[in-house]
Scaffold this motif. Structure first.
Motif, PDB file in Angstrom:
ATOM      1  N   TYR A  46      -7.618  11.591 -22.481  1.00  0.00           N
ATOM      2  CA  TYR A  46      -8.885  10.988 -22.075  1.00  0.00           C
ATOM      3  C   TYR A  46      -8.619  10.006 -20.934  1.00  0.00           C
ATOM      4  O   TYR A  46      -7.497   9.654 -20.628  1.00  0.00           O
ATOM      5  N   VAL A  47      -9.728   9.548 -20.283  1.00  0.00           N
ATOM      6  CA  VAL A  47      -9.632   8.602 -19.175  1.00  0.00           C
ATOM      7  C   VAL A  47     -10.515   7.412 -19.494  1.00  0.00           C
ATOM      8  O   VAL A  47     -11.689   7.575 -19.845  1.00  0.00           O
ATOM      9  N   ARG A  48      -9.952   6.191 -19.364  1.00  0.00           N
ATOM     10  CA  ARG A  48     -10.741   4.966 -19.483  1.00  0.00           C
ATOM     11  C   ARG A  48     -10.852   4.366 -18.091  1.00  0.00           C
ATOM     12  O   ARG A  48      -9.862   4.180 -17.404  1.00  0.00           O
ATOM     13  N   GLN A  49     -12.045   4.029 -17.734  1.00  0.00           N
ATOM     14  CA  GLN A  49     -12.252   3.503 -16.397  1.00  0.00           C
ATOM     15  C   GLN A  49     -12.426   1.995 -16.489  1.00  0.00           C
ATOM     16  O   GLN A  49     -13.422   1.495 -16.982  1.00  0.00           O
ATOM     17  N   TYR A  50     -11.415   1.242 -16.007  1.00  0.00           N
ATOM     18  CA  TYR A  50     -11.486  -0.221 -15.971  1.00  0.00           C
ATOM     19  C   TYR A  50     -11.833  -0.702 -14.563  1.00  0.00           C
ATOM     20  O   TYR A  50     -12.137  -1.864 -14.351  1.00  0.00           O
ATOM     21  N   GLY A  51     -11.747   0.152 -13.620  1.00  0.00           N
ATOM     22  CA  GLY A  51     -12.026  -0.212 -12.234  1.00  0.00           C
ATOM     23  C   GLY A  51     -12.493   1.008 -11.478  1.00  0.00           C
ATOM     24  O   GLY A  51     -12.863   2.032 -12.062  1.00  0.00           O
ATOM     25  N   ASN A  52     -12.533   0.895 -10.170  1.00  0.00           N
ATOM     26  CA  ASN A  52     -12.957   2.010  -9.338  1.00  0.00           C
ATOM     27  C   ASN A  52     -11.907   3.118  -9.364  1.00  0.00           C
ATOM     28  O   ASN A  52     -10.714   2.860  -9.353  1.00  0.00           O
TER      29      ASN A  52
END
Length: 159
Positions: free
Chosen positions: A147-153
């Motif tokens: 999975y991918v967690r987006q903390y920034g751009n």
């Protein structure tokens, strides 16, 4: 032919003359009883043997029996622990199967309650949502494939 039968009977009678009934029995007069001096030797031999098989041999036998009893006790104890662990594993597997079945049934009930056509209509007409254009889609490869967690751009594909 009659002569042949007579010869066989005659040879059988002659052969029985060589055997004496009870010839294998021992003569009571020939049985030798041990003398008094031999009995003393036997007692002396017994005393000598008793001295050889004394304290050391008794300790060795006692130690061997103790080790055998301890090994048996440990075996029975380990076997009981193994049976207990197998029972616990079986209970946990049963519990896991029950929870998986409950989870599947809840998931199925949620999926049957959702009407995808109604959801699409509500999203596009009431909320003004649209599908993204080709220039709005950014593909990103993650180091972690789950999975991918987006903390920034998300970085551009050019970099």
């Amino acid at each position: 032919m009659a002569d042949h039968r007579r010869r066989n009977r005659a040879s059988a009678v002659d052969a029985s003359a060589y055997y004496v009934n009870g010839s294998a029995a021992r003569d009571p007069q020939s049985i030798r009883r041990p003398a008094r001096s031999e009995a003393v030797v036997t007692v002396a031999h017994y005393e000598k043997r008793k001295a050889v098989l004394g304290l050391g041999y008794t300790l060795f036998l006692t130690l061997s029996i103790c080790v055998a009893i301890a090994a048996s006790f440990l075996y029975v104890r380990t076997n009981a622990q193994l049976a207990s662990i197998k029972s616990q594993v079986s209970k946990k597997q049963t519990e896991l199967n029950e929870k998986l079945e409950k989870n599947d049934s809840l998931k199925e009930s949620l999926n049957t309650n959702i009407d995808l056509d109604e959801l699409y209509t509500k999203a596009t007409q009431e909320l003004g949502m649209v599908y993204p254009g080709k220039d709005q889609i950014i593909y990103y490869t993650s180091k972690n494939s789950d999975y991918v967690r987006q903390y920034g751009n998300i970085p551009d594909g050019d970099e």
